[in-house]
Design an enzyme around this catalytic site. Structure first.
Site, mmCIF file in Angstrom:
data_model
loop_
_atom_site.group_PDB
_atom_site.id
_atom_site.type_symbol
_atom_site.label_atom_id
_atom_site.label_comp_id
_atom_site.label_asym_id
_atom_site.label_seq_id
_atom_site.Cartn_x
_atom_site.Cartn_y
_atom_site.Cartn_z
ATOM 1 N N GLN A 9 0.827 -1.198 0.000
ATOM 2 C CA GLN A 9 0.000 0.000 0.000
ATOM 3 C C GLN A 9 0.868 1.259 0.000
ATOM 4 O OE1 GLN A 9 -3.300 -0.704 2.492
ATOM 5 N NE2 GLN A 9 -4.062 1.373 2.485
ATOM 6 N N SER A 88 3.996 -6.587 2.799
ATOM 7 C CA SER A 88 2.634 -6.532 3.344
ATOM 8 C C SER A 88 1.620 -7.059 2.321
ATOM 9 C CB SER A 88 2.319 -5.108 3.801
ATOM 10 O OG SER A 88 1.106 -5.053 4.511
ATOM 11 N N LEU A 89 0.751 -6.180 1.797
ATOM 12 C CA LEU A 89 -0.182 -6.569 0.739
ATOM 13 C C LEU A 89 0.537 -7.291 -0.404
ATOM 14 C CD1 LEU A 89 -2.682 -6.194 -1.228
ATOM 15 C CD2 LEU A 89 -1.664 -3.984 -1.768
ATOM 16 N N ARG A 113 -9.426 -8.730 2.863
ATOM 17 C CA ARG A 113 -8.401 -8.184 3.772
ATOM 18 C C ARG A 113 -8.570 -6.665 3.888
ATOM 19 N NH1 ARG A 113 -2.996 -6.043 3.124
ATOM 20 N NH2 ARG A 113 -1.499 -6.850 4.668
ATOM 21 N N GLN A 244 0.235 -12.409 9.540
ATOM 22 C CA GLN A 244 0.809 -11.185 8.971
ATOM 23 C C GLN A 244 0.088 -9.900 9.399
ATOM 24 O OE1 GLN A 244 -0.146 -9.266 5.496
ATOM 25 N NE2 GLN A 244 1.682 -9.854 4.352
#
Length: 295
Positions: A9, A88-89, A113, A244
């Site tokens: 992100q 992350s993403l 998510r 996560q």
């Protein structure tokens, strides 16, 4: 060895992916499939929306995922990863690109998510801040001593760590870390405390969806955020994906481990060039490249 890395992100920009849609029939098909799966025309927001449109978590996360994954698909035989990782993403993009998850399943999970994280953000006001110029251990020690929720969330590169938590906790940490000699303690324009205990409602909500998703053995090792180490076993991959949301992103350690395991070229697939910069800060001798549109 070729390592491919996938952004998270913050890498989004208006117009992202439009050249793919216009010039590749495969990309156009996948983008239209995504519009159907999501139930709204995300392509309109990606190609012609505003910065504000793209900042909505429910749009940002699928948009970055789509740009990265569709790029990898369009590369075809040129995409031959020997190891992958995502920030992350980006871990979801990496898993789909490496064949551990189908395009459809990956997009559905990323959408769920995003919505679960948005809900957790709205339930409790919270924030994040970038801390520059201090050792990780100093940041960890200061956060641990504060009675509010505030933790190390993103180990981005040596001397750059993002903290996450309640507004009071992050404010207090920023003050104390500045006193400790941080060059910068800058609050980020984010909607909540990602990768902190405050994401527990989102983790719980997403856990069952991840467990129900078919995960296959990827074509190469996937270095996951939670441990910064490589995995190919589907059960392990699922467990790490669930963890996560409330655990820190160990990006510095991931890059160090990939280099130790033989990575010679890091190629960032998707919008922006943030990860290339972070890789260079971990090891200035590392070779980096980026793919953000059709050659």
């Amino acid at each position: 060895m070729k390592a491919y890395v996938f952004p998270g992100q913050g890498a989004q920009f208006v117009g992202m992916g439009k050249d793919l849609y216009d010039n590749s029939p495969l990309a156009k098909d996948l983008f239209e499939k995504a519009n159907t799966i999501l139930g709204f025309r995300i392509t309109d927001l990606m190609f012609e929306g505003t910065d504000e449109d793209l900042k909505q978590t429910k749009v940002t996360q699928p948009a970055i995922f789509l740009h990265s994954v569709i790029l990898a698909k369009v590369m075809g035989a040129d995409f031959q990863p020997q190891m992958v990782a995502g920030h992350s993403l980006g871990e979801f993009s990496a898993l789909v690109a490496a064949g551990a998850m189908s395009f459809d399943d990956g997009l559905k999970l990323v959408s769920q998510r995003a919505l679960a994280m948005q809900k957790a953000c709205e339930a409790e006001p919270s924030t994040m801040a970038a801390i520059v110029g201090l050792d990780d251990a100093v940041v960890e020690e200061v956060c641990a001593a504060i009675p509010e929720v505030v933790v190390a969330a993103n180990y981005n590169c040596p001397g750059q760590l993002v903290i996450s938590g309640s507004i009071a906790g992050v404010d207090k940490a920023c003050t104390l870390l500045t006193e400790k000699g941080a060059k910068r303690a800058l609050k980020l324009a984010v909607g909540g405390a990602f990768h902190s205990p405050l994401m527990e409602p989102a983790r719980a909500e997403l856990a069952s969806a991840i467990q129900a998703t078919q995960i296959n053995e990827p074509v190469c090792p996937v270095y996951q955020n939670v441990t910064a180490t490589p995995f190919t076993n589907p059960a392990d991959i699922k467990q790490n994906l669930v963890a996560q949301l409330t655990a820190p992103v160990k990006w510095t350690q991931t890059v160090q481990n990939m280099i130790a395991d033989g990575a010679t070229l890091f190629t960032e697939v998707g919008p922006g060039s943030v990860l290339q910069g972070l890789v260079k800060k971990v090891d200035r001798n590392a070779q980096t490249a980026g793919i953000s549109k059709l050659a």
